[in-house]
Motif scaffolding. Structure first.
Motif, PDB file in Angstrom:
ATOM      1  N   ALA A   1       0.816  -1.221   0.000  1.00  8.26           N
ATOM      2  CA  ALA A   1       0.000   0.000   0.000  1.00  8.26           C
ATOM      3  C   ALA A   1       0.846   1.266   0.000  1.00  8.26           C
ATOM      4  O   ALA A   1       0.304   2.372  -0.046  1.00  8.26           O
ATOM      5  N   GLY A   2       2.165   1.118   0.079  1.00 11.95           N
ATOM      6  CA  GLY A   2       3.027   2.290   0.100  1.00 11.95           C
ATOM      7  C   GLY A   2       3.220   2.889   1.474  1.00 11.95           C
ATOM      8  O   GLY A   2       3.583   4.066   1.602  1.00 11.95           O
ATOM      9  N   ALA A   3       3.017   2.092   2.505  1.00 11.01           N
ATOM     10  CA  ALA A   3       3.191   2.566   3.884  1.00 11.01           C
ATOM     11  C   ALA A   3       4.610   2.281   4.359  1.00 11.01           C
ATOM     12  O   ALA A   3       5.332   1.448   3.794  1.00 11.01           O
ATOM     13  N   THR A   4       5.004   2.973   5.421  1.00 13.40           N
ATOM     14  CA  THR A   4       6.248   2.685   6.125  1.00 13.40           C
ATOM     15  C   THR A   4       5.948   1.676   7.216  1.00 13.40           C
ATOM     16  O   THR A   4       4.941   1.801   7.919  1.00 13.40           O
ATOM     17  N   VAL A   5       6.805   0.665   7.355  1.00 14.06           N
ATOM     18  CA  VAL A   5       6.569  -0.380   8.344  1.00 14.06           C
ATOM     19  C   VAL A   5       7.699  -0.418   9.356  1.00 14.06           C
ATOM     20  O   VAL A   5       8.875  -0.490   8.990  1.00 14.06           O
ATOM     21  N   ILE A   6       7.312  -0.363  10.631  1.00 16.83           N
ATOM     22  CA  ILE A   6       8.226  -0.586  11.741  1.00 16.83           C
ATOM     23  C   ILE A   6       7.865  -1.939  12.332  1.00 16.83           C
ATOM     24  O   ILE A   6       6.697  -2.190  12.643  1.00 16.83           O
ATOM     25  N   ALA A   7       8.831  -2.819  12.472  1.00 16.56           N
ATOM     26  CA  ALA A   7       8.577  -4.165  12.986  1.00 16.56           C
ATOM     27  C   ALA A   7       9.399  -4.407  14.248  1.00 16.56           C
ATOM     28  O   ALA A   7      10.492  -3.860  14.397  1.00 16.56           O
ATOM     29  N   THR A   8       8.861  -5.228  15.128  1.00 14.72           N
ATOM     30  CA  THR A   8       9.603  -5.626  16.323  1.00 14.72           C
ATOM     31  C   THR A   8       9.874  -7.121  16.270  1.00 14.72           C
ATOM     32  O   THR A   8       9.084  -7.893  15.715  1.00 14.72           O
ATOM     33  N   THR A   9      10.986  -7.524  16.865  1.00 17.17           N
ATOM     34  CA  THR A   9      11.319  -8.936  16.939  1.00 17.17           C
ATOM     35  C   THR A   9      12.309  -9.148  18.072  1.00 17.17           C
ATOM     36  O   THR A   9      12.706  -8.200  18.746  1.00 17.17           O
ATOM     37  N   SER A  10      12.717 -10.408  18.251  1.00 21.97           N
ATOM     38  CA  SER A  10      13.569 -10.737  19.401  1.00 21.97           C
ATOM     39  C   SER A  10      14.958 -11.210  19.016  1.00 21.97           C
ATOM     40  O   SER A  10      15.760 -11.514  19.886  1.00 21.97           O
ATOM     41  N   SER A  11      15.245 -11.305  17.712  1.00 22.34           N
ATOM     42  CA  SER A  11      16.545 -11.840  17.320  1.00 22.34           C
ATOM     43  C   SER A  11      17.026 -11.206  16.033  1.00 22.34           C
ATOM     44  O   SER A  11      16.228 -10.729  15.212  1.00 22.34           O
ATOM     45  N   ALA A  12      18.339 -11.243  15.835  1.00 23.19           N
ATOM     46  CA  ALA A  12      18.932 -10.695  14.619  1.00 23.19           C
ATOM     47  C   ALA A  12      18.524 -11.508  13.398  1.00 23.19           C
ATOM     48  O   ALA A  12      18.320 -10.954  12.311  1.00 23.19           O
ATOM     49  N   GLU A  13      18.385 -12.834  13.560  1.00 29.46           N
ATOM     50  CA  GLU A  13      17.996 -13.687  12.437  1.00 29.46           C
ATOM     51  C   GLU A  13      16.599 -13.319  11.936  1.00 29.46           C
ATOM     52  O   GLU A  13      16.373 -13.185  10.730  1.00 29.46           O
ATOM     53  N   LYS A  14      15.669 -13.145  12.865  1.00 22.72           N
ATOM     54  CA  LYS A  14      14.318 -12.764  12.472  1.00 22.72           C
ATOM     55  C   LYS A  14      14.294 -11.358  11.906  1.00 22.72           C
ATOM     56  O   LYS A  14      13.521 -11.052  10.983  1.00 22.72           O
ATOM     57  N   ALA A  15      15.138 -10.484  12.436  1.00 26.05           N
ATOM     58  CA  ALA A  15      15.216  -9.108  11.924  1.00 26.05           C
ATOM     59  C   ALA A  15      15.614  -9.115  10.450  1.00 26.05           C
ATOM     60  O   ALA A  15      15.082  -8.344   9.641  1.00 26.05           O
ATOM     61  N   ASP A  16      16.538  -9.995  10.090  1.00 24.55           N
ATOM     62  CA  ASP A  16      16.976 -10.081   8.695  1.00 24.55           C
ATOM     63  C   ASP A  16      15.825 -10.477   7.783  1.00 24.55           C
ATOM     64  O   ASP A  16      15.669  -9.938   6.677  1.00 24.55           O
ATOM     65  N   VAL A  17      14.999 -11.417   8.236  1.00 25.53           N
ATOM     66  CA  VAL A  17      13.849 -11.840   7.431  1.00 25.53           C
ATOM     67  C   VAL A  17      12.851 -10.697   7.295  1.00 25.53           C
ATOM     68  O   VAL A  17      12.318 -10.445   6.206  1.00 25.53           O
ATOM     69  N   LEU A  18      12.589  -9.989   8.375  1.00 24.34           N
ATOM     70  CA  LEU A  18      11.665  -8.859   8.326  1.00 24.34           C
ATOM     71  C   LEU A  18      12.148  -7.804   7.344  1.00 24.34           C
ATOM     72  O   LEU A  18      11.351  -7.223   6.594  1.00 24.34           O
ATOM     73  N   LYS A  19      13.439  -7.555   7.324  1.00 22.17           N
ATOM     74  CA  LYS A  19      13.989  -6.572   6.390  1.00 22.17           C
ATOM     75  C   LYS A  19      13.846  -7.054   4.953  1.00 22.17           C
ATOM     76  O   LYS A  19      13.535  -6.268   4.051  1.00 22.17           O
ATOM     77  N   ARG A  20      14.046  -8.357   4.726  1.00 24.13           N
ATOM     78  CA  ARG A  20      13.899  -8.892   3.374  1.00 24.13           C
ATOM     79  C   ARG A  20      12.458  -8.781   2.893  1.00 24.13           C
ATOM     80  O   ARG A  20      12.207  -8.621   1.694  1.00 24.13           O
ATOM     81  N   LEU A  21      11.516  -8.857   3.828  1.00 28.63           N
ATOM     82  CA  LEU A  21      10.102  -8.713   3.471  1.00 28.63           C
ATOM     83  C   LEU A  21       9.707  -7.257   3.264  1.00 28.63           C
ATOM     84  O   LEU A  21       8.588  -6.983   2.822  1.00 28.63           O
ATOM     85  N   GLY A  22      10.597  -6.336   3.602  1.00 24.79           N
ATOM     86  CA  GLY A  22      10.326  -4.931   3.316  1.00 24.79           C
ATOM     87  C   GLY A  22      10.230  -4.015   4.506  1.00 24.79           C
ATOM     88  O   GLY A  22       9.950  -2.813   4.342  1.00 24.79           O
ATOM     89  N   ALA A  23      10.417  -4.510   5.730  1.00 25.51           N
ATOM     90  CA  ALA A  23      10.332  -3.635   6.906  1.00 25.51           C
ATOM     91  C   ALA A  23      11.349  -2.499   6.781  1.00 25.51           C
ATOM     92  O   ALA A  23      12.519  -2.727   6.477  1.00 25.51           O
TER      93      ALA A  23
END
Length: 346
Positions: free
Chosen positions: A190-212
């Motif tokens: 939709a063209g929004a900015t996304v801020i995501a929370t997580t508990s690990s660097a590995e999961k953070a990498d996946v969130l970034k790959r999905l566009g966070a």
């Protein structure tokens, strides 16, 4: 086409024995009524709600014993004589609350949940009203489409059901559960900015790959709500929060939310206290909204968006067979998964 008369299915026999209440059994292939379709199911997926039902912890209506599971996708193999919307060969996904067709949900529709009040999808075949299935996205296979019924539609409702998400707005998604991952992808489309929370660097990498756009490790930053606020234009806060109901998360959501923003509660993961910070909604001038999946009309809109933007669900690497469904419950309960826990049905 000759259809079998018997099938394999998982029945929730009661709530007294936890996952031992799940019985794998032979059963008749269900008969179709005038307005029904018979679906050969090729995929299913699990939700946290599915884990709670056999443990007696589910807060919504139940009619046990019941065939387990709400999420499924497959091919229509037979239709009732009064069916006008479908034909044999159509590829469809199930609607969670079969009676929720459009608009706000009501009490009657809340009692039509698959795998809770109506026989569900952990079976080789399922019978559904012709309004209880939706065309599955053309860009997805059956197992992927089987993840849409609950988590995807819940996140779509959270972002579009009360106050529609618009380009340029900011969304905060919590964690890496199914609803949060779908919300991340829908918000980016939709063209929004996304801020995501997580508990690990590995999961953070996946969130970034999905566009966070921003990822905050909540274990390292206990005041992540204030951090999220500072990441928004002029520090005014986020327009939408996908609130998973974890311990202390509502406090942080209230710190992050923008004036007149919407906090959508989509679950209760770890004992959140509903009395926490209720009065703070006045000072924040925000709306806190419980979301109970969504309507057929919303699901059709969601399917169109998934096709337009070629959105695919995040499915855990380990896909189970129908015979292994109980193992899938245990795997998800042990939190060994990332994304949706899927089941392939032969």
């Amino acid at each position: 086409m000759s259809l079998p008369t018997t099938q394999k299915q998982w029945l929730i026999s009661g709530t007294g024995k936890g996952f031992d209440s799940l019985l794998f059994q032979d059963a008749p292939v269900p008969k179709i009524g005038d307005n029904d379709v018979l679906v050969k199911l090729h995929g299913a997926s699990l939700n946290y709600r599915d884990l709670l039902i056999p443990q007696g912890k589910y807060i919504f209506p139940l009619r046990l014993p019941i065939v387990a599971g709400s999420d499924g996708a497959g091919e229509i193999v037979a239709v009732g004589p009064s069916v006008t919307k479908w034909k044999a060969g159509d590829r469809v996904a199930t609607l969670f609350n079969q009676g929720h067709q459009a608009g706000a949900i009501d009490v009657a529709a809340s009692k039509t949940g698959l795998g809770g009040c109506i026989d569900g999808t952990l079976a080789q075949y399922g019978v559904f009203d012709q309004d209880g299935v939706v065309r599955m996205p053309a860009n997805l296979g059956f197992v992927e489409a089987a993840t849409l019924t609950c988590a995807a539609l819940t996140s779509w409702n959270a972002l579009y059901g009360l106050r529609r998400l618009r380009r340029g707005k900011t969304v905060l998604v919590q964690g890496t559960g199914g609803v949060s991952l779908f919300a991340l992808q829908f918000a980016k489309a939709a063209g929004a900015t996304v801020i995501a929370t997580t508990s690990s660097a590995e999961k953070a990498d996946v969130l970034k790959r999905l566009g966070a756009d921003h990822v905050i490790n909540y274990r390292e930053d206990p005041n992540w709500g204030e951090t999220a606020r500072r990441l928004t234009p002029n520090g005014e806060g986020v327009e939408h929060v996908i609130e998973v109901g974890g311990e202390g998360t509502m406090t942080q959501s209230l710190h992050a939310i923008k004036m007149e923003g919407v906090i959508s509660i989509i679950g209760l993961l770890s004992g959140a206290n509903p009395k926490d910070n209720i009065m703070e909604t006045l000072s924040r001038l925000c709306t806190i909204r419980g979301v109970y999946v969504g309507s057929r009309e919303q699901m059709e809109e969601m399917v169109a968006a998934m096709e337009e933007h070629d959105i695919h669900p995040v499915v855990d690497d380990k896909v189970f067979t129908l015979e292994q469904a109980k193992e899938a419950y245990e795997y998800m309960w042990a939190q060994k998964h990332f994304g949706k826990v899927a089941i392939k049905i032969e």
